[in-house]
Write a protein that holds these residues in place. Structure first.
Motif, short mmCIF file in Angstrom:
data_model
loop_
_atom_site.label_atom_id
_atom_site.label_comp_id
_atom_site.label_asym_id
_atom_site.label_seq_id
_atom_site.Cartn_x
_atom_site.Cartn_y
_atom_site.Cartn_z
N CYS A 23 0.87 -1.17 0.00
CA CYS A 23 0.00 0.00 0.00
C CYS A 23 0.90 1.22 0.00
N ILE A 24 0.67 2.10 -0.97
CA ILE A 24 1.48 3.30 -1.09
C ILE A 24 0.57 4.52 -1.08
N SER A 25 1.14 5.65 -0.81
CA SER A 25 0.38 6.90 -0.78
C SER A 25 -0.21 7.19 -2.16
N LYS A 26 -1.47 7.63 -2.19
CA LYS A 26 -2.10 8.00 -3.45
C LYS A 26 -1.46 9.25 -4.05
N VAL A 27 -0.76 10.00 -3.22
CA VAL A 27 -0.11 11.22 -3.68
C VAL A 27 1.23 10.90 -4.34
N GLY A 28 1.76 9.73 -4.13
CA GLY A 28 3.08 9.36 -4.63
C GLY A 28 3.12 9.04 -6.11
N ARG A 29 4.03 8.18 -6.48
CA ARG A 29 4.30 7.89 -7.89
C ARG A 29 3.35 6.88 -8.51
N GLY A 30 2.63 6.13 -7.73
CA GLY A 30 1.67 5.19 -8.26
C GLY A 30 2.22 3.78 -8.41
N CYS A 31 1.31 2.88 -8.79
CA CYS A 31 1.66 1.46 -8.89
C CYS A 31 2.65 1.17 -10.01
N SER A 32 2.68 1.99 -11.04
CA SER A 32 3.64 1.75 -12.12
C SER A 32 5.07 1.87 -11.60
N PHE A 33 5.30 2.78 -10.66
CA PHE A 33 6.62 2.91 -10.05
C PHE A 33 6.98 1.67 -9.25
N VAL A 34 6.01 1.12 -8.53
CA VAL A 34 6.24 -0.09 -7.74
C VAL A 34 6.62 -1.24 -8.67
#
Length: 115
Positions: A96-107
């Motif tokens: 789970c990552i911040s919605k403000v961050g880079r998004g799932c493509s970055f993960v």
């Protein structure tokens, strides 16, 4: 006269500092000592253990949210309003990552070592 003034200031300063710290320490530990609720507040180990034991679930209980799901990968994020759930390429795990961050493509790029 100046000597008496300096002596008065010098002698009163420690008392003022002491009074300030007593006030701070008193309020710092207020929740732990107040009314016996310190150990049972939401998120504390005692609260978690009591609520975990009361969950009625035949499948899997998520450790972070105490949600009942079919399998661990189905667990929701702790803060769904501000977090995005990203499935990892192995399809067995998620983060789970911040919605403000880079998004799932970055993960996904990080998983593949492209970052």
């Amino acid at each position: 006269m100046k000597v008496l003034l300096w002596a008065a200031v010098f002698l009163q300063t420690p008392l003022l500092v002491l009074a300030q710290f007593d006030f701070s320490f008193e309020h710092m530990f207020e929740s732990a000592a107040g009314g016996g609720r310190g150990d049972q507040t939401q998120g504390s180990p005692m609260w978690y253990e009591q609520n975990y034991e009361n969950v009625q679930c035949n499948d899997y209980v998520c450790q972070d949210t105490l949600a009942c799901v079919k399998k661990p990968v189905d667990c929701p994020c702790v803060f769904p309003d501000s977090e995005e759930k990203c499935m990892l390429p192995d399809k067995k795990s998620y983060v789970c990552i911040s919605k403000v961050g880079r998004g799932c493509s970055f993960v996904e790029k990080a998983w593949k070592g492209l970052v």
